[in-house]
Design a protein around this motif. Structure first.
Motif, mmCIF file in Angstrom:
data_model
loop_
_atom_site.group_PDB
_atom_site.id
_atom_site.type_symbol
_atom_site.label_atom_id
_atom_site.label_comp_id
_atom_site.label_asym_id
_atom_site.label_seq_id
_atom_site.Cartn_x
_atom_site.Cartn_y
_atom_site.Cartn_z
ATOM 1 N N ASN A 39 -6.585 17.281 26.074
ATOM 2 C CA ASN A 39 -7.130 17.351 27.058
ATOM 3 C C ASN A 39 -6.108 17.920 28.705
ATOM 4 O O ASN A 39 -4.873 17.840 28.699
ATOM 5 N N LYS A 40 -6.910 18.445 28.916
ATOM 6 C CA LYS A 40 -6.630 19.030 30.957
ATOM 7 C C LYS A 40 -6.549 18.509 31.389
ATOM 8 O O LYS A 40 -7.860 18.532 32.277
ATOM 9 N N ASP A 52 -2.599 18.170 40.026
ATOM 10 C CA ASP A 52 -2.318 18.661 38.874
ATOM 11 C C ASP A 52 -3.103 18.649 37.798
ATOM 12 O O ASP A 52 -3.232 17.192 37.564
ATOM 13 N N TYR A 53 -3.066 19.776 36.906
ATOM 14 C CA TYR A 53 -3.393 19.484 35.373
ATOM 15 C C TYR A 53 -2.278 18.949 34.901
ATOM 16 O O TYR A 53 -1.656 19.377 34.677
ATOM 17 N N GLN A 54 -3.131 17.873 34.272
ATOM 18 C CA GLN A 54 -2.017 17.001 32.852
ATOM 19 C C GLN A 54 -1.717 17.070 31.248
ATOM 20 O O GLN A 54 -4.018 17.909 30.980
ATOM 21 N N THR A 55 -1.298 17.879 31.059
ATOM 22 C CA THR A 55 -1.797 18.114 29.657
ATOM 23 C C THR A 55 -1.412 16.390 28.755
ATOM 24 O O THR A 55 -0.870 16.088 28.739
ATOM 25 N N SER A 56 -2.995 15.962 27.761
ATOM 26 C CA SER A 56 -2.700 15.126 27.199
ATOM 27 C C SER A 56 -3.708 15.102 25.382
ATOM 28 O O SER A 56 -3.786 16.154 25.894
ATOM 29 N N GLN A 82 -6.237 10.403 30.148
ATOM 30 C CA GLN A 82 -6.380 11.212 31.522
ATOM 31 C C GLN A 82 -5.140 10.858 32.861
ATOM 32 O O GLN A 82 -4.394 10.685 33.003
ATOM 33 N N GLN A 213 -11.542 19.586 27.374
ATOM 34 C CA GLN A 213 -11.262 19.264 26.248
ATOM 35 C C GLN A 213 -11.383 20.409 25.428
ATOM 36 O O GLN A 213 -12.661 20.917 25.437
#
Length: 223
Positions: A39-40, A52-56, A82, A213
């Motif tokens: 996920n971004k 800001d975007y988080q990577t998961s 998320q 995704q």
């Protein structure tokens, strides 16, 4: 209380829809599968304007039922992490840098059109917030001569977000040999997920989840 009742009713309807589609698939050409990916994720709106975007990641199961020709219906049950990376000023000079973690169970119901190995998909997505928290660092009293002191923190923020999220998902992908596939998807909330009751004029901000995704999947019984 009334809002909670509506939210619970919506979640129950989504679950009934999933099981109904699963039983429908038993009488059709259907395939069970698993999927996982990256996920971004970010929160967008007045409150999340500086996020800001988080990577998961996300992972779960799906069930594709052929309907007519190239058209199929694919309900899924996924765990999806998320949120966003955020910063905020406290007491004028103190700076927080933290990750907002929103742990969702999501139920996308995708309508797919497959042309050879390529497919496109779109459909509604219903999500239930299992837990949430902020985790990061607090910079105390930064000065011109130095960065100040840093303190790690973790706090619950379950009162800041609604339990349910109704959204839409759009995607495309490619089916590979032996039941494997790769794809990408974009999901966004259609309603405000913020529940900042202690702040004024915030519920009009329309705070929303937005997630890009990328995933890989495997379907049982595929040739």
């Amino acid at each position: 209380m009334f809002k909670n009742a509506i939210s619970q009713a919506g979640t129950k309807r989504a679950a009934l829809l999933l099981f109904g589609l699963l039983f429908l698939g038993l009488n059709a050409q259907a395939q069970l599968g698993i999927k996982a990916g990256v996920n971004k994720a970010v929160l967008r709106g007045k409150v999340g304007g500086g996020a800001d975007y988080q990577t998961s990641y996300h992972a779960g199961i799906f069930y594709e039922a052929k309907i007519l020709g190239p058209i199929s219906v694919q309900p899924e049950l996924l765990y999806s992490l998320q949120g966003a990376q955020a910063r905020s000023l406290i007491r004028d000079r103190n700076l927080e840098k933290f990750d907002t973690k929103l742990h969702y169970l999501t139920l996308p119901v995708m309508v797919k059109a497959t042309f050879g190995p390529v497919f496109v998909e779109a459909g509604p997505q219903f999500s239930y917030l299992v837990s949430s928290s902020d985790k990061g660092r607090l910079q105390i009293d930064p000065t011109s001569s130095g960065p100040g002191e840093y303190l790690n923190f973790k706090r619950r923020n379950s009162d800041d977000y609604k339990k349910s999220d109704r959204g839409v998902a759009l995607g495309a992908g490619v089916k590979l040999p032996l039941g494997f596939a790769i794809g990408g998807r974009f999901t966004t909330s259609l309603s405000d997920i913020g529940d900042y009751r202690s702040l004024s004029n915030v519920n009009s901000s329309k705070l929303k989840n937005r997630v890009f995704q990328a995933y890989a999947s495997f379907q049982l019984g595929s040739k």
